[in-house]
Write a protein that holds these residues in place. Sequence first.
Motif, short mmCIF file in Angstrom:
data_model
loop_
_atom_site.label_atom_id
_atom_site.label_comp_id
_atom_site.label_asym_id
_atom_site.label_seq_id
_atom_site.Cartn_x
_atom_site.Cartn_y
_atom_site.Cartn_z
N LEU A 8 0.82 -1.21 0.00
CA LEU A 8 0.00 0.00 0.00
C LEU A 8 0.86 1.26 0.00
N MET A 9 1.94 1.22 0.76
CA MET A 9 2.82 2.39 0.81
C MET A 9 3.55 2.59 -0.52
N ILE A 10 4.00 1.49 -1.13
CA ILE A 10 4.73 1.61 -2.40
C ILE A 10 3.82 2.10 -3.51
N THR A 11 2.57 1.63 -3.52
CA THR A 11 1.62 2.03 -4.57
C THR A 11 0.98 3.38 -4.30
N GLY A 12 1.23 3.95 -3.13
CA GLY A 12 0.69 5.27 -2.81
C GLY A 12 -0.71 5.24 -2.25
N GLU A 13 -1.24 4.03 -1.94
CA GLU A 13 -2.60 3.91 -1.40
C GLU A 13 -2.64 4.07 0.11
N THR A 56 8.66 9.14 9.23
CA THR A 56 9.55 9.46 8.12
C THR A 56 9.94 8.25 7.27
N ARG A 57 9.83 7.01 7.84
CA ARG A 57 10.27 5.82 7.10
C ARG A 57 9.24 4.70 7.24
N MET A 58 8.01 4.97 6.89
CA MET A 58 6.95 3.97 7.08
C MET A 58 7.14 2.77 6.15
N THR A 59 7.45 3.00 4.87
CA THR A 59 7.62 1.89 3.92
C THR A 59 8.77 0.99 4.33
N GLU A 60 9.92 1.60 4.65
CA GLU A 60 11.09 0.83 5.05
C GLU A 60 10.84 0.05 6.34
N SER A 61 10.02 0.61 7.23
CA SER A 61 9.70 -0.06 8.49
C SER A 61 8.95 -1.36 8.24
N TYR A 62 7.99 -1.33 7.32
CA TYR A 62 7.22 -2.55 7.02
C TYR A 62 8.05 -3.57 6.26
#
Length: 570
Positions: free
Chosen positions: A430-435, A500-506
């Motif tokens: 979801l974070m990578i696709t911008g949703e 600041t790093r939500m995508t990397e965290s997941y």
Amino acid sequence: MRADDRALKSECVMSETRDSAMQRLEKVPSSRGMERTTGLEELINAAGGFGRFQFINLIIMLSGKFFCGWSMFQMTFAGLVPDFYCAGSAREDVLDFDSLPRNSTFNKCYVPFNTTNPYENKSECLIYNYTSPYKTIMKDFDLVCGRGWIKRALIVIQMAGLMVGCMTAGQMGDAIGRWWSNFIFVTVHCVGNLATAFSPGWEIFAACRFFIGVGIGGILVVAFIHVMEFLPKKWRPACASTPAWMVGVAVFALASYLLHDWRKLHFLCGACGLLQLPFLFFIPESVRWLVTQGRIDQAMTVIDKVARWNDRPPVQRARVVLENVYSEQKEAQTSEKKYTYVAIVRNWSVSKITLIMCYHWFCYSLAYYGISFGVSDLAGNFFVNVLLLGLIDTPCLLLSLYTNIKLGRKWTAVPLLVISLGCALTCMVLMITGEGGKASILITLLSLTAKSSVLVAWSVVQTWGNELYPTVIRNLGYGAANTTARVAGIFAPMIIDFKTRMTESYVLMGVLLLVDLVFVLLLPDTKNKFLPDTIVDFEIETVGKSGKFENNKESVIYKPKSKKFTDTIN
């Protein structure tokens, strides 16, 4: 079948179990080298199994976890960053605040100059007017803008305290006993909370939070083991499935919503926690620890007390069993008088368990505390999110008690890890696709689900690990795993950053959980296995080498040199 018939049948089954345990104990001869039963396991069953004593012991000892859950999450409220207006600067002589738009200084760390000087267009804020009604340390100690780093430092200091508490508890619990260790750590935890309420500055606050962490770490290690060592094998998962921590988190959410003051929350937690101390004097020392220390008379007193509280007659031949277990322990023990942390990595059989358990705890701690401490950065109301952190976990833990008994440890943990892994990967996509994003309710729900699944899997591993370690090093093994979890807790607020790093965290959580799933499949299940007391018991139950150990459902036979030793499990 009517309700009274079912109750009668249940009572008959329990009575048969106790009677069969008594009959097996009566067969124990006084001479060594002959057949004996599983010793302490059958003593617990003969003294009533899971009866009134075990229930009261569980409630009193694990009430400390209730206040630990409350105390741990104090920082989620105390660290709330309030909205503010910058209302002062170092250049007040050249500023005309009335000419500035009000929003120009909202949550800004500077004030723009209303001047024609092209080389100066802003100045650092020296005075903050807070609009939030909540009294947090960020507000009281001005920990915003250039001092915002102090919030994470405080969490790191608190988790460092937990690490010290876990390491200390692992050694103390095996050296001076479970009861005294727990009493000391409960006192440290409560006094730390009371002292924190009167902190004049963030430096004193940090020192107090460190000692609160020491208390929490010690309680989580010692109280759990004390309760488990009194439970029969069927009900050992109840230690981890009791939702004391979760209820503490939920009560904290309600208290913070009503009080709105970090000082009152700390004082209330410390004062209420002290109420546990008088009740601890009703609880005896662990009988398993007493036996391994050779304190047979005290162990006999404890067994008699357990039987009396459970409305059972004194256990016959109890002293013979206790003396045999102690003799076994003396033969198995190495030259040192006390076991140290070296014992949990001395040979490959034990060190493999230690390494896997430490990884489990590191992984779960990083995910759990990373999501929990980042809850203020997720969408939704802060108080509702924290309340959900506690409430969602409770039914899941209770369900895990049933699956632990029916399916075992491994097949309870595997589905939970699959769920948490799926939630983490979904959030990542979801974070990578911008949703997704900070304002996404779906991300919040998936994060809370992942956190709950990880927590319940963690509770399964707590029971699992303690069942693998023998009594003589159980506190050390549990303390080492707990210490690893606190190392992860120290790094959690720095690595898992939803702001600041939500995508990397997941992504990180997904990789860690995937590896952990593989390790879960490598561990031997401990469903319906007796709790080992000595290193010999551990090797018989866990190693099971062909030609040296024979392990099946009915019996375990160990033949060292010229002696014959037989354990009948069922």
